[in-house]
Enzyme design. Structure first.
Site, PDB file in Angstrom:
ATOM      1  N   ARG A 160       0.827  -1.221   0.000  1.00 39.71           N
ATOM      2  CA  ARG A 160       0.000   0.000   0.000  1.00 39.71           C
ATOM      3  C   ARG A 160       0.858   1.267   0.000  1.00 39.71           C
ATOM      4  NH1 ARG A 160      -5.092  -0.958   3.961  1.00 39.71           N
ATOM      5  NH2 ARG A 160      -5.796  -2.957   3.162  1.00 39.71           N
ATOM      6  N   ASP A 219     -15.732   9.164   9.508  1.00 36.93           N
ATOM      7  CA  ASP A 219     -14.654   8.192   9.359  1.00 36.93           C
ATOM      8  C   ASP A 219     -13.356   8.989   9.407  1.00 36.93           C
ATOM      9  OD1 ASP A 219     -14.614   5.052   8.079  1.00 36.93           O
ATOM     10  OD2 ASP A 219     -12.739   6.182   7.920  1.00 36.93           O
TER      11      ASP A 219
HETATM   12  C1  LIG Z   1     -13.711  -2.344   8.184  1.00 37.14           C
HETATM   13  S1  LIG Z   1     -14.366  -0.725   8.028  1.00 37.14           S
HETATM   14  C2  LIG Z   1     -15.940  -0.944   8.791  1.00 37.14           C
HETATM   15  C3  LIG Z   1     -17.017  -0.180   8.071  1.00 37.14           C
HETATM   16  C4  LIG Z   1     -18.419  -0.308   8.653  1.00 37.14           C
HETATM   17  N1  LIG Z   1     -18.491   0.220   9.990  1.00 37.14           N
HETATM   18  C5  LIG Z   1     -18.884  -1.732   8.624  1.00 37.14           C
HETATM   19  O1  LIG Z   1     -18.991  -2.371   9.684  1.00 37.14           O
HETATM   20  O2  LIG Z   1     -19.146  -2.254   7.531  1.00 37.14           O
HETATM   21  C6  LIG Z   1     -13.429   0.144   9.286  1.00 37.14           C
HETATM   22  C7  LIG Z   1     -13.469   1.662   9.115  1.00 37.14           C
HETATM   23  O3  LIG Z   1     -12.930   2.260  10.297  1.00 37.14           O
HETATM   24  C8  LIG Z   1     -12.202   3.414   9.919  1.00 37.14           C
HETATM   25  N2  LIG Z   1     -11.252   3.773  10.992  1.00 37.14           N
HETATM   26  C9  LIG Z   1     -10.084   3.172  11.321  1.00 37.14           C
HETATM   27  N3  LIG Z   1      -9.491   3.802  12.332  1.00 37.14           N
HETATM   28  C10 LIG Z   1     -10.306   4.840  12.685  1.00 37.14           C
HETATM   29  C11 LIG Z   1     -10.237   5.872  13.661  1.00 37.14           C
HETATM   30  N4  LIG Z   1      -9.192   5.985  14.491  1.00 37.14           N
HETATM   31  N5  LIG Z   1     -11.245   6.771  13.716  1.00 37.14           N
HETATM   32  C12 LIG Z   1     -12.309   6.686  12.866  1.00 37.14           C
HETATM   33  N6  LIG Z   1     -12.429   5.741  11.913  1.00 37.14           N
HETATM   34  C13 LIG Z   1     -11.436   4.818  11.822  1.00 37.14           C
HETATM   35  C14 LIG Z   1     -11.531   3.005   8.625  1.00 37.14           C
HETATM   36  O4  LIG Z   1     -11.153   4.123   7.851  1.00 37.14           O
HETATM   37  C15 LIG Z   1     -12.605   2.151   7.957  1.00 37.14           C
HETATM   38  O5  LIG Z   1     -13.366   2.876   7.033  1.00 37.14           O
END
Ligand SMILES: C[S@@+](CC[C@H](N)C(=O)[O-])C[C@H]1O[C@@H](n2cnc3c(N)ncnc32)[C@H](O)[C@@H]1O
Length: 280
Positions: free
Chosen positions: A43, A143
């Site tokens: 990445r 996000d």
């Molecule tokens: C695997 S996705 C889950 C998406 C959705 N909530 C679902 O369950 O389908 C995880 C998301 O968490 C976000 N994320 C990771 N670290 C974070 C943080 N410190 N604060 C806010 N969002 C975060 C990532 O950018 C990503 O879009």
């Protein structure tokens, strides 16, 4: 057995990985295991190319430069954004049941919204429950990753992303692309109007709200955090969630270390622990 990586385009050492691991942990709470080395290399190699750099050392120097915009790109590159419409669909039935007894407006925060499938599913569930395209609901979707948020706001998806939705939902909530846009769908503006998107890092020690939510969706993001960070975030949720509100977590997330803050109701849906209700 040691794997020969000499064919790699960029030299990438264990020390580079250790620095990156530390940085993303501090900035996003994401706890990378050693098994993620190849993923990180692949990445971030894209970011080296995009910046015309030749070594990871140069890239890490760039990240330390306060005038550079690379910090956000670095974070965007290392998040995992897997999501889908009506993921863990039983949660949306629980949400609908919960709406029966709520006063309006119902405020819902989706705090790891990724590319938008989750907040749009929440919006669809609310429209279905209230039988209205203007339900008394405000959905806040955030996000940390700014790239996914931009996609979420557009609400345009390849048709494969919606192929498991019922015909009824497809017809009610999406436009099908034609000509140049065939193979794409777009969510209807009525859904978009219900949602406010904004960037937010769950690690920040202040969040920009003056209100309390009836529901917080925090699904499939805590799995990237260690127990201590999870506890911190859960503690910070308390004043933002109404005493009788619900916290939705992902199917593989559980918080036994935070039993003083939240109690499991059912199917990874949490309520404030009794003590936490009195304090917050
Ligand atoms: C695997 S996705 C889950 C998406 C959705 N909530 C679902 O369950 O389908 C995880 C998301 O968490 C976000 N994320 C990771 N670290 C974070 C943080 N410190 N604060 C806010 N969002 C975060 C990532 O950018 C990503 O879009």
């Amino acid at each position: 057995m040691a794997i020969d990586r000499s064919d790699r385009e960029f030299h990438f050492t264990d020390k580079d990985f250790a620095v990156i691991k530390d940085l993303i942990y501090k900035r996003a709470g994401i706890n990378l295991s050693e098994s993620k080395k190849d993923m990180v290399y692949s990445r971030l190699s894209r970011r080296l190319r995009a910046n015309g750099l030749r070594t990871f050392k140069q890239y890490l120097n760039l990240l330390n430069d306060p005038s550079s915009h690379e910090q956000q790109e670095f974070i965007n590159s290392l998040t995992t954004n897997l999501t889908s419409f009506f993921r863990e669909s039983h949660h949306f039935d629980i949400l609908k049941d919960f709406l029966v007894s709520r006063e309006s407006p119902v405020r819902i925060w989706c705090c790891a919204a990724s590319t938008g499938e989750e907040p749009y599913s929440i919006a669809m569930a609310c429209i279905e429950h209230y039988q209205s395209f203007t339900p008394p609901v405000e959905i806040y979707a955030s996000d940390l990753d700014t790239k996914v948020l931009a996609k979420a706001e557009k609400g345009i998806y390849p048709v494969e992303r919606v192929e498991r939705l019922s015909d009824q939902r497809l017809k009610s909530f999406f436009f099908r692309g034609k000509a140049d846009n065939s193979g794409l769908v777009k969510v209807k503006p009525e859904l978009q109007k219900l949602i406010r998107y904004f960037p937010l890092n769950l690690l920040d020690n202040q969040w920009p709200f003056k209100l309390q939510f009836d529901v917080i969706f925090c699904r499939n993001v805590m799995i990237y955090f260690d127990k201590q960070t999870q506890y911190q975030v859960l503690k910070q949720f308390l004043p933002y969630l109404k005493d009788d509100g619900l916290l939705f977590a992902g199917h593989s997330e559980s918080f036994p270390q935070a039993s003083d803050l939240f109690s499991l109701r059912k199917h990874t849906v949490y309520v404030k622990a009794d003590k936490a209700r009195i304090k917050s």
